[in-house]
Design a protein around this motif. Structure first.
Motif, PDB file in Angstrom:
ATOM      1  N   TYR A   1       0.835  -1.200   0.000  1.00  8.71           N
ATOM      2  CA  TYR A   1       0.000   0.000   0.000  1.00  8.71           C
ATOM      3  C   TYR A   1       0.869   1.249   0.000  1.00  8.71           C
ATOM      4  N   PRO A   2       0.461   2.267  -0.766  1.00  7.24           N
ATOM      5  CA  PRO A   2       1.107   3.571  -0.575  1.00  7.24           C
ATOM      6  C   PRO A   2       0.728   4.101   0.812  1.00  7.24           C
ATOM      7  N   ALA A   3       1.483   5.054   1.322  1.00  2.00           N
ATOM      8  CA  ALA A   3       1.086   5.708   2.569  1.00  2.00           C
ATOM      9  C   ALA A   3      -0.247   6.427   2.323  1.00  2.00           C
TER      10      ALA A   3
ATOM     11  N   PHE B   1      -3.260   8.951   1.747  1.00  2.55           N
ATOM     12  CA  PHE B   1      -3.292  10.291   1.154  1.00  2.55           C
ATOM     13  C   PHE B   1      -4.747  10.659   0.881  1.00  2.55           C
TER      14      PHE B   1
ATOM     15  N   TYR C   1      -7.520  12.133  -1.753  1.00  2.00           N
ATOM     16  CA  TYR C   1      -7.668  12.080  -3.211  1.00  2.00           C
ATOM     17  C   TYR C   1      -8.572  13.210  -3.680  1.00  2.00           C
TER      18      TYR C   1
ATOM     19  N   LEU D   1       2.684   6.081  -8.829  1.00  2.00           N
ATOM     20  CA  LEU D   1       2.122   5.056  -7.933  1.00  2.00           C
ATOM     21  C   LEU D   1       3.173   4.016  -7.571  1.00  2.00           C
TER      22      LEU D   1
ATOM     23  N   GLU E   1     -10.965   3.557   0.628  1.00  2.00           N
ATOM     24  CA  GLU E   1      -9.831   4.418   0.953  1.00  2.00           C
ATOM     25  C   GLU E   1      -9.128   4.773  -0.357  1.00  2.00           C
ATOM     26  N   PRO E   2      -8.671   6.025  -0.512  1.00  2.00           N
ATOM     27  CA  PRO E   2      -8.033   6.396  -1.779  1.00  2.00           C
ATOM     28  C   PRO E   2      -6.849   5.501  -2.142  1.00  2.00           C
ATOM     29  N   ARG E   3      -6.124   4.990  -1.137  1.00  2.00           N
ATOM     30  CA  ARG E   3      -4.924   4.215  -1.494  1.00  2.00           C
ATOM     31  C   ARG E   3      -5.217   2.774  -1.872  1.00  2.00           C
ATOM     32  N   LEU E   4      -6.493   2.375  -1.844  1.00  2.00           N
ATOM     33  CA  LEU E   4      -6.830   0.999  -2.232  1.00  2.00           C
ATOM     34  C   LEU E   4      -6.527   0.798  -3.721  1.00  2.00           C
ATOM     35  N   LEU E   5      -5.728  -0.209  -4.020  1.00  2.00           N
ATOM     36  CA  LEU E   5      -5.393  -0.481  -5.417  1.00  2.00           C
ATOM     37  C   LEU E   5      -6.528  -1.254  -6.077  1.00  2.00           C
TER      38      LEU E   5
ATOM     39  N   LEU F   1      -5.244   2.993  -8.906  1.00  2.00           N
ATOM     40  CA  LEU F   1      -6.063   3.101  -7.707  1.00  2.00           C
ATOM     41  C   LEU F   1      -7.502   2.758  -8.066  1.00  2.00           C
TER      42      LEU F   1
END
Ligand SMILES: Cc1cc2nc3c(=O)[nH]c(=O)nc-3n(C[C@H](O)[C@H](O)[C@H](O)COP(=O)(O)OP(=O)(O)OC[C@H]3O[C@@H](n4cnc5c(N)ncnc54)[C@H](O)[C@@H]3O)c2cc1C
Ligand code: FES
Ligand code: FES
Lengths: 297, 161
Positions: free
Chosen positions: A2-4, A6, A8, A38, B24-28, B69
């Motif tokens: 997962y990215p940290a 943030f 959107y 990403l 969540e925005p970071r969900l791929l 994302l």
């Protein structure tokens, strides 16, 4: 991975994107195709607190010919450009775009992102050097034109002001007696090039009247050499001349040894790619049709 | 950091069925597909945009779903390997992979199939070189690729009728 975390933000106009980026400041990044950003975020090389998604801004992915000027929107993807009438008309554009990464990355990655990342391994900026492209950029202070040769200050660093975005790329359609080539060498498709070379030549009665050469993945920024160009300009393109020019530009390169190869190896690859690209561009100037593919190990 | 990240409402159509979720925005996208929806046919191999095991079609375009994302795919139509079969019948590509030994462990196969779908949509009768280029963003550790190429050729013939 997962990215940290943030926040959107989706915007639907350029003005919105700019004011949002300006308001959020340092901790915000513009998101185009995400094929660089990403990956960096997942690896935690970058941990922005805000992403401003440009991808829904209408009109920024057009690819057009206006008179003899080619105009490419910053959000045009590698795949869209490669399949466009512009790539059909200018073989070096096709050479360049069709060899970027693989089909999946080409369908999302954008030319604006390739420029904005200031990554010396990205292919478009190298080609655009040889086409003397000019970038249209808009920020809180208004719109200005930046020659592609002035965009990058250092590796991963552009001269763009905070909240300033590249919106389009413009260059003159090469005349009939001018042609280019883009040659690259890489380990496999989904890998950045080990080395790449762009050339644009203009021939008048067998004499090279104008020339541009640029190297990618050959230093911290795109490598050019006035000396190499001066060797070819005004001369007949003999094997000896071409070799001398190749030596001059490879001497200006500062390839970084990494998992893609040792410095000497990269210099050897660059040298043969310059000779090949000049040869192909010359034959294209003379009317030959030649396909160019990225070469793998 | 204890800052609250606001979830985002999205609507994504996958294999013809529409899903609404707050994410969540970071969900791929790949995590949305596998973990939120339980469609585990789409695989994660490398997680760094390299292997292509996670390839799905997003509005017909082949995409590595580990590098998109879920919020970017809002409003899009997605096809995953589960959507290839129709009324209990395998897709001609699936049949061809099975008949031509186009897979061994099968880990890369969903991604290979989705890249092949994109390739055949653009080039219904691809040459072996075009097939190699079409699947060059998909790695296979087992087959050596030759049987994959054979499978795609066989499917192309079958689909041409
Ligand atoms: C496995 C792999 C292999 C690859 N191989 C190659 C290759 O062979 N050749 C090649 O050229 N590239 C390669 N790439 C990179 C790919 O081409 C990216 O698409 C491209 O570098 C970035 O474009 P993007 O739209 O994805 O940008 P993003 O990832 O969205 O953004 C990249 C950076 O640019 C900034 N940015 C984006 N748009 C703008 C804009 N309009 N104005 C100002 N700044 C902007 C962003 O804020 C960010 O900092 C590869 C990538 C991967 C993952
Ligand atoms: S898991 Fe996405 S490319 Fe490997
Ligand atoms: S069949 Fe095992 S990775 Fe391809």
């Amino acid at each position: 991975m997962y990215p940290a975390p943030f926040h959107y933000h989706r915007v639907d106009s350029l003005q919105d994107a700019i004011s949002r980026l300006a308001e959020l400041g340092d901790s915000a990044r513009a998101l185009a195709g995400g094929q660089t950003l990403l990956v960096w975020m997942k690896l935690r090389f970058d941990e922005p607190r805000h992403l401003v998604d440009l991808s829904r801004i209408p009109g920024l992915s057009d690819i057009r010919l206006e008179g003899d000027e080619v105009c490419i929107g910053a959000l045009a993807t590698h795949a869209e450009i490669t399949k466009s009438a512009v790539a059909a008309a200018i073989p070096s554009v096709y050479d360049c775009g069709s060899g970027i990464a693989d089909g999946q990355i080409r369908s999302r990655g954008t030319i604006g992102g390739a420029l904005g990342s200031a990554d010396p391994s990205c292919d478009w900026p190298v080609l655009l050097h040889t086409l003397d492209a000019v970038l249209t950029c808009t920020g809180p202070e208004g719109t200005r034109s930046i020659p592609v040769s002035e965009l990058v200050e250092d590796i991963y660093t552009t001269i763009l002001q905070p909240a300033e975005l590249i919106t389009g790329i413009r260059f003159r359609m090469p005349p009939e007696n001018s042609a280019g080539a883009y040659c690259g060498f890489k380990r496999c498709a989904p890998a950045y090039p080990t080395a790449s070379v762009a050339v644009q030549l203009t021939l008048e009665d067998d004499i090279c009247s104008e020339v541009r050469i640029a190297l990618g993945s050959a230093g911290l920024t795109t490598v050019t050499s006035k000396e190499a160009e001066n060797i070819l300009r005004g001369s007949r393109l003999t094997e000896a001349n071409i070799d001398k020019a190749a030596q001059a530009i490879v001497a200006a390169a500062e390839p970084v040894p990494d998992q893609r190869g040792a410095e000497d190896f990269k210099r050897a690859v660059l040298h043969s790619l310059v000779k090949r690209a000049v040869d192909i561009a010359m034959r294209r100037c003379q009317g030959e049709t030649i396909g160019v593919h990225r070469e793998y190990v | 950091m204890s800052e609250v990240i606001e979830k985002v409402s999205i609507r994504i159509t996958i294999n013809g069925q529409s899903y609404r979720r707050k994410v969540e925005p970071r969900l791929l996208l790949v995590q949305f597909i596998r973990e939120e929806l339980g469609l585990t046919g789409t695989h994660v191999g490398c997680d760094v945009t390299y292997c292509g095991a996670c390839t799905v079609l997003v509005d017909d375009k082949p995409t590595k779903s580990c590098t998109l994302l879920a919020v970017q795919a809002d409003g899009c139509e997605i096809l995953t390997v589960e959507g290839l079969e129709q009324d209990g019948e395998l897709h001609p590509l699936q049949k061809a992979f099975s008949e031509n030994h186009g897979l061994q462990c099968g880990y890369c196969t969903p991604g290979m199939l989705m890249s092949s779908m994109a390739l055949l949509a653009e080039k219904p009768d691809p040459s072996p070189a075009e097939i190699r280029k079409g699947i060059s963003g998909n790695l296979c550790r087992c087959t050596g690729y030759n049987n994959i190429i054979k499978s795609i050729q066989a499917a192309a013939r079958e689909m041409a009728g």
